[in-house]
Design a protein around this motif. Structure first.
Motif, short mmCIF file in Angstrom:
data_model
loop_
_atom_site.label_atom_id
_atom_site.label_comp_id
_atom_site.label_asym_id
_atom_site.label_seq_id
_atom_site.Cartn_x
_atom_site.Cartn_y
_atom_site.Cartn_z
N ARG A 288 8.20 13.00 -8.18
CA ARG A 288 7.50 12.43 -9.33
C ARG A 288 8.01 13.03 -10.63
O ARG A 288 8.20 12.32 -11.63
CB ARG A 288 5.98 12.66 -9.22
N THR A 289 8.26 14.34 -10.64
CA THR A 289 8.78 14.98 -11.84
C THR A 289 10.14 14.41 -12.23
O THR A 289 10.41 14.14 -13.40
CB THR A 289 8.89 16.50 -11.63
N VAL A 290 10.99 14.19 -11.24
CA VAL A 290 12.31 13.61 -11.50
C VAL A 290 12.17 12.18 -12.02
O VAL A 290 12.84 11.79 -12.99
CB VAL A 290 13.18 13.67 -10.24
N ILE A 291 11.31 11.39 -11.40
CA ILE A 291 11.12 10.00 -11.86
C ILE A 291 10.63 9.97 -13.30
O ILE A 291 11.10 9.16 -14.12
CB ILE A 291 10.13 9.26 -10.94
N GLU A 292 9.70 10.85 -13.64
CA GLU A 292 9.21 10.89 -15.01
C GLU A 292 10.33 11.26 -15.99
O GLU A 292 10.41 10.71 -17.09
CB GLU A 292 8.05 11.87 -15.11
N GLU A 293 11.21 12.18 -15.59
CA GLU A 293 12.35 12.52 -16.43
C GLU A 293 13.29 11.33 -16.60
O GLU A 293 13.77 11.04 -17.70
CB GLU A 293 13.11 13.70 -15.82
N LEU A 294 13.53 10.61 -15.51
CA LEU A 294 14.42 9.44 -15.56
C LEU A 294 13.83 8.34 -16.43
O LEU A 294 14.54 7.69 -17.21
CB LEU A 294 14.68 8.93 -14.15
N ARG B 220 8.66 15.43 1.80
CA ARG B 220 8.38 16.86 1.82
C ARG B 220 7.90 17.41 0.48
O ARG B 220 7.09 18.33 0.43
CB ARG B 220 9.64 17.64 2.24
N GLU B 221 8.43 16.86 -0.62
CA GLU B 221 8.13 17.39 -1.95
C GLU B 221 7.82 16.24 -2.92
O GLU B 221 8.56 16.00 -3.87
CB GLU B 221 9.30 18.21 -2.48
N PRO B 222 6.73 15.51 -2.69
CA PRO B 222 6.44 14.36 -3.56
C PRO B 222 6.26 14.76 -5.03
O PRO B 222 6.60 13.97 -5.92
CB PRO B 222 5.16 13.77 -2.97
N ASP B 223 5.74 15.95 -5.29
CA ASP B 223 5.58 16.37 -6.68
C ASP B 223 6.94 16.51 -7.37
O ASP B 223 7.10 16.16 -8.54
CB ASP B 223 4.83 17.71 -6.76
N VAL C 257 0.85 -1.19 0.00
CA VAL C 257 0.00 0.00 0.00
C VAL C 257 0.89 1.23 0.00
O VAL C 257 1.81 1.35 0.82
CB VAL C 257 -0.93 0.02 1.23
N VAL C 258 0.61 2.15 -0.93
CA VAL C 258 1.44 3.34 -1.10
C VAL C 258 0.52 4.54 -1.30
O VAL C 258 -0.52 4.43 -1.96
CB VAL C 258 2.38 3.19 -2.31
N ALA C 259 0.91 5.68 -0.76
CA ALA C 259 0.15 6.91 -1.01
C ALA C 259 0.21 7.26 -2.49
O ALA C 259 1.24 7.08 -3.15
CB ALA C 259 0.73 8.06 -0.18
N GLU C 260 -0.90 7.76 -3.03
CA GLU C 260 -0.94 8.11 -4.45
C GLU C 260 0.17 9.10 -4.81
O GLU C 260 0.72 9.06 -5.92
CB GLU C 260 -2.30 8.70 -4.81
N SER C 261 0.52 9.97 -3.87
CA SER C 261 1.55 10.98 -4.15
C SER C 261 2.91 10.37 -4.44
O SER C 261 3.78 11.03 -5.01
CB SER C 261 1.66 11.94 -2.96
N GLN C 262 3.11 9.09 -4.06
CA GLN C 262 4.41 8.44 -4.23
C GLN C 262 4.43 7.47 -5.42
O GLN C 262 5.37 6.68 -5.56
CB GLN C 262 4.78 7.66 -2.96
N VAL C 263 3.43 7.57 -6.28
CA VAL C 263 3.27 6.61 -7.37
C VAL C 263 3.38 7.32 -8.71
O VAL C 263 2.80 8.40 -8.91
CB VAL C 263 1.92 5.87 -7.26
N VAL C 264 4.10 6.69 -9.65
CA VAL C 264 4.26 7.22 -11.00
C VAL C 264 3.88 6.12 -11.99
O VAL C 264 4.30 4.96 -11.83
CB VAL C 264 5.70 7.68 -11.26
N GLY C 265 3.10 6.46 -13.02
CA GLY C 265 2.77 5.49 -14.05
C GLY C 265 3.97 5.17 -14.91
O GLY C 265 4.82 6.02 -15.18
N LEU C 266 4.07 3.89 -15.34
CA LEU C 266 5.19 3.46 -16.17
C LEU C 266 4.86 3.60 -17.65
O LEU C 266 3.79 3.18 -18.09
CB LEU C 266 5.54 2.00 -15.88
N PRO C 267 5.77 4.15 -18.44
CA PRO C 267 5.56 4.19 -19.89
C PRO C 267 5.56 2.77 -20.47
O PRO C 267 6.14 1.85 -19.89
CB PRO C 267 6.77 4.98 -20.41
N ASP C 268 4.93 2.62 -21.61
CA ASP C 268 4.98 1.33 -22.31
C ASP C 268 6.44 0.97 -22.59
O ASP C 268 7.26 1.82 -22.93
CB ASP C 268 4.21 1.41 -23.62
N GLY C 269 6.74 -0.31 -22.47
CA GLY C 269 8.09 -0.76 -22.80
C GLY C 269 9.06 -0.76 -21.66
O GLY C 269 10.21 -1.18 -21.83
#
Length: 335
Positions: A275-281, A269-272, A99-111
């Motif tokens: 998430r932005t960094v994870i999406e970039e990675l 402190r800054e989940p947004d 179980v994880v808070a929605e703020s800590q979750v990032v969708g995965l791109p295809d592939g």
């Protein structure tokens, strides 16, 4: 569900595989069927009871998971059941469900396969925040990365290159040096007493503008002396087990900045921002500019062995747990 549990603090082999009640997603939370969990050195410290944040026992360690959303709680708007996701958490990843808070979750791109996604998380996030948020890396600068070939070191080499830096990687052996070369390092050195002289020769006597230091001990002392005037050294960890002593005279006469990075603070402190960094990675991964070599994948039942492998070192890539059967994912061709 099955989970790897810490019932008493100690060596990795003390982990117990047990049946525990299935968790339930509460308000703003997501329930993930865990396909893969990243195995990181901080997990070794958690299991030993020496990490700075320790939950009440028994608990399951594990700070990053990838899998499929199987339920969402009230108040969840961004993620839906069936989504493939990557998630960060303080503990609880070595289990079939998390179980994880929605703020800590990032969708995965295809592939993006689940094992690579789980292995990418914590190490790459740490390297990115160290380079960008803490050191304010600028294109054209020189970055010195110690611990090259390790999780954070490998990510640091590749991310620094993607950001336009010249990268000098320092590895502890030829195997890891070869990996750093494959990952794009401009120069690769072996750790040793001549490190300062070699770095200075490669930089025309200037030194490195930014240093990512994750080893500690004598390597830290040499890295500090390799730092350029007005350089920034980011302390990431102490893989050698030796906490270094800072010689303030070097900091004073070269106008240096010595910085720390505790990336879980940004998660909380800054989940947004995280998430932005994870999406970039993940974007860099899809483009083929960031690779996540996996040395070994262990089943959940062998979580103790997975942690022992990380603790022992000598790996040529990351370690992951496969908590559920992982179906192959079609890779999107690059180029």
């Amino acid at each position: 569900m099955r989970a790897a549990l810490v019932e008493r603090f100690g060596p990795p082999q003390g982990l117990v595989i047990g049946e525990v009640p299935d968790p339930v997603a509460g308000h703003g939370e997501i329930l993930i069927e865990v396909a893969a969990a990243g195995v990181n050195f901080p997990d070794v410290l958690v299991v030993a009871g020496t990490y700075q944040i320790l939950p009440a026992r028994p608990f399951s360690p594990g700070k990053e998971v990838a899998g499929t959303v199987c339920a969402v709680g009230a108040g969840v708007h961004r993620i839906t059941v069936g989504d493939r996701v990557l998630a960060q958490l303080e503990h609880g990843g070595y289990a079939e469900l998390a179980v994880v808070a929605e703020s800590q979750v990032v969708g995965l791109p295809d592939g993006v396969p689940f094992p690579e996604a789980a292995a990418l998380g914590l190490a790459a996030i740490t390297a990115h925040f160290a380079l960008v948020r803490r050191a304010h890396l600028r294109p054209g600068e020189t970055v010195l990365v110690t611990g090259a070939g390790g999780g954070v070191g490998s990510a640091g080499v590749q991310i620094a290159k993607a950001l336009g830096a010249t990268v000098v990687a320092v590895a502890r052996d030829e195997q890891r040096a070869a990996l750093a070369t494959e990952q794009g390092a401009d120069h690769v050195l072996l750790a040793g007493p001549s490190m300062r002289e070699e770095v200075m020769a490669l930089t025309d006597g200037r030194g490195a503008n930014v240093v990512l230091e994750s080893v500690g001990g004598d390597v830290f002392a040499s890295a500090l002396r390799c730092t350029a005037w007005e350089g920034r050294l980011v302390v990431i960890g102490f893989a050698s087990g030796e906490l270094p002593t800072l010689k303030a005279g070097h900091v004073l006469v070269k106008n240096l900045a010595v910085l720390g990075i505790q990336v879980s603070d940004y998660r909380d402190r800054e989940p947004d921002s995280v998430r932005t960094v994870i999406e970039e990675l993940l974007g860099l991964f899809v483009q083929g500019r960031l690779t996540v070599p996996i040395d070994r994948a262990f089943p959940l039942e062998e979580a103790g062995s997975a942690l022992a492998a990380v603790e022992a070192g000598g790996l040529r890539g990351r370690v992951v747990l496969t908590c559920r059967p992982v179906a192959p994912v079609a890779q999107t061709p690059v180029g």
